[in-house]
Design an enzyme around this catalytic site. Sequence first.
Site, PDB file in Angstrom:
ATOM      1  N   ASP A   1       0.869  -1.168   0.000  1.00 51.40           N
ATOM      2  CA  ASP A   1       0.000   0.000   0.000  1.00 51.40           C
ATOM      3  C   ASP A   1       0.913   1.227   0.000  1.00 51.40           C
ATOM      4  O   ASP A   1       2.071   1.158   0.433  1.00 51.40           O
ATOM      5  CB  ASP A   1      -0.881  -0.027   1.250  1.00 51.40           C
ATOM      6  CG  ASP A   1      -1.632   1.268   1.453  1.00 51.40           C
ATOM      7  OD1 ASP A   1      -2.460   1.613   0.609  1.00 51.40           O
ATOM      8  OD2 ASP A   1      -1.344   1.956   2.465  1.00 51.40           O
ATOM      9  N   ALA A   2       0.395   2.348  -0.465  1.00 50.76           N
ATOM     10  CA  ALA A   2       1.239   3.542  -0.577  1.00 50.76           C
ATOM     11  C   ALA A   2       1.057   4.506   0.588  1.00 50.76           C
ATOM     12  O   ALA A   2       1.986   4.768   1.370  1.00 50.76           O
ATOM     13  CB  ALA A   2       0.956   4.261  -1.897  1.00 50.76           C
ATOM     14  N   TYR A   3      -0.147   5.054   0.731  1.00 48.54           N
ATOM     15  CA  TYR A   3      -0.384   6.162   1.659  1.00 48.54           C
ATOM     16  C   TYR A   3      -0.533   5.671   3.090  1.00 48.54           C
ATOM     17  O   TYR A   3      -1.426   4.894   3.411  1.00 48.54           O
ATOM     18  CB  TYR A   3      -1.610   6.950   1.215  1.00 48.54           C
ATOM     19  CG  TYR A   3      -1.398   7.591  -0.142  1.00 48.54           C
ATOM     20  CD1 TYR A   3      -0.590   8.719  -0.273  1.00 48.54           C
ATOM     21  CD2 TYR A   3      -1.959   7.049  -1.292  1.00 48.54           C
ATOM     22  CE1 TYR A   3      -0.360   9.292  -1.513  1.00 48.54           C
ATOM     23  CE2 TYR A   3      -1.740   7.614  -2.540  1.00 48.54           C
ATOM     24  CZ  TYR A   3      -0.939   8.738  -2.645  1.00 48.54           C
ATOM     25  OH  TYR A   3      -0.702   9.297  -3.878  1.00 48.54           O
TER      26      TYR A   3
ATOM     27  N   ARG B   1      -7.185  12.689   6.654  1.00 48.94           N
ATOM     28  CA  ARG B   1      -7.030  11.265   6.366  1.00 48.94           C
ATOM     29  C   ARG B   1      -8.308  10.488   6.633  1.00 48.94           C
ATOM     30  O   ARG B   1      -8.708   9.630   5.840  1.00 48.94           O
ATOM     31  CB  ARG B   1      -5.885  10.699   7.204  1.00 48.94           C
ATOM     32  CG  ARG B   1      -5.620   9.209   6.999  1.00 48.94           C
ATOM     33  CD  ARG B   1      -5.272   8.875   5.573  1.00 48.94           C
ATOM     34  NE  ARG B   1      -4.791   7.508   5.452  1.00 48.94           N
ATOM     35  CZ  ARG B   1      -4.640   6.869   4.292  1.00 48.94           C
ATOM     36  NH1 ARG B   1      -4.936   7.471   3.148  1.00 48.94           N
ATOM     37  NH2 ARG B   1      -4.186   5.640   4.266  1.00 48.94           N
TER      38      ARG B   1
ATOM     39  N   SER C   1      -2.472   0.623  -4.848  1.00 47.43           N
ATOM     40  CA  SER C   1      -2.940   1.788  -4.091  1.00 47.43           C
ATOM     41  C   SER C   1      -4.250   2.341  -4.632  1.00 47.43           C
ATOM     42  O   SER C   1      -4.573   2.195  -5.808  1.00 47.43           O
ATOM     43  CB  SER C   1      -1.868   2.886  -4.157  1.00 47.43           C
ATOM     44  OG  SER C   1      -2.311   4.094  -3.599  1.00 47.43           O
ATOM     45  N   ASN C   2      -4.943   3.048  -3.738  1.00 43.99           N
ATOM     46  CA  ASN C   2      -6.105   3.837  -4.143  1.00 43.99           C
ATOM     47  C   ASN C   2      -5.706   5.043  -4.990  1.00 43.99           C
ATOM     48  O   ASN C   2      -6.540   5.632  -5.673  1.00 43.99           O
ATOM     49  CB  ASN C   2      -6.845   4.354  -2.897  1.00 43.99           C
ATOM     50  CG  ASN C   2      -7.685   3.291  -2.212  1.00 43.99           C
ATOM     51  OD1 ASN C   2      -8.057   2.298  -2.810  1.00 43.99           O
ATOM     52  ND2 ASN C   2      -7.977   3.517  -0.939  1.00 43.99           N
TER      53      ASN C   2
END
Length: 229
Positions: A9-11, A45, A122-123
Amino acid sequence: MPITHCIFDAYGTLFDVAGAARAAAATPQGAALSQHWAQLAAHWRAKQLEYTWLRAITGDHADFQQVTQDGLDWSLEAMGLDGDPALRAQLLDLYRTLPAYPEVPAMLQALNAAGYTCAILSNGTPQMLSDAVTSAGIDGQLDALLSIEDVGIYKPARAVYDMVRTRYDTNPDEVLFVSSNGWDAAGASGYGFNVLWVNRAGQPVDRMPHKPTRTERDLTNLPHFIKEF
C-alpha cells in the site's frame, strides 16, 4: 510456497500522510496551522478514507485526487480554515510529494537485492503515485504502480487485490501484502495474501473476520524476516 512478490500500500505505509500538513505549518503561508496541523492531518485522512468506502458502496466513483480534495475541504471547514484558498492550494500541492518514511528507501533496496519483486497497489491515481515515488526517489525500486483506477473501485474490494494476480500470474500465498491500514490488512488477508500490518500508530487489531499474518511498528526489519512467511 515462498514469497516472491512484496506488494505495498502507498499512503500511510510508504508515504507519511501527515507530511503535507506538517510541511505547510512550517511555512509563513501555513502559519494558521502551526498549532493544529496534526488535527488537520487526522481529519483529512479520516475523511479521505471514509469517502472511498462510501463511493465504493454507492458505486459513485471519483478518483483519489478528487476524494483527497473533498476530504481536505471538509477538514478545512471543520477547523474554520476554509476561507484561505492559498492554504488549500498549498496543502494539495504538498500532498503530491509526501515524504517517504525514513526506512523505506533502504528497505526497498534490500528487498530488490534479495530478488523480490516490489510493487505498489494503491487507491491513488497513476499520476499521484508517479509524483510520490519520483519525489521520494524510490521509483527505480518498484516494478509497478498498480492503481485502483484500472478497476474503478476502492480497496478493500476483491477486484483490487485481483490486480496483483492479473499483473504477475501469482498464487496469493506467493505474495506478501504490506499495509499500515488495519482494514486493508484484513481485506488482503481475507483474499488469501500473506499480510504484514505496519501498525505505526499502535492501534488495536480491527474486529474483522481476517487478521494480518504479522504486525510490526515499521518496515525496518522486513528484509530480515520476509523468509519467515
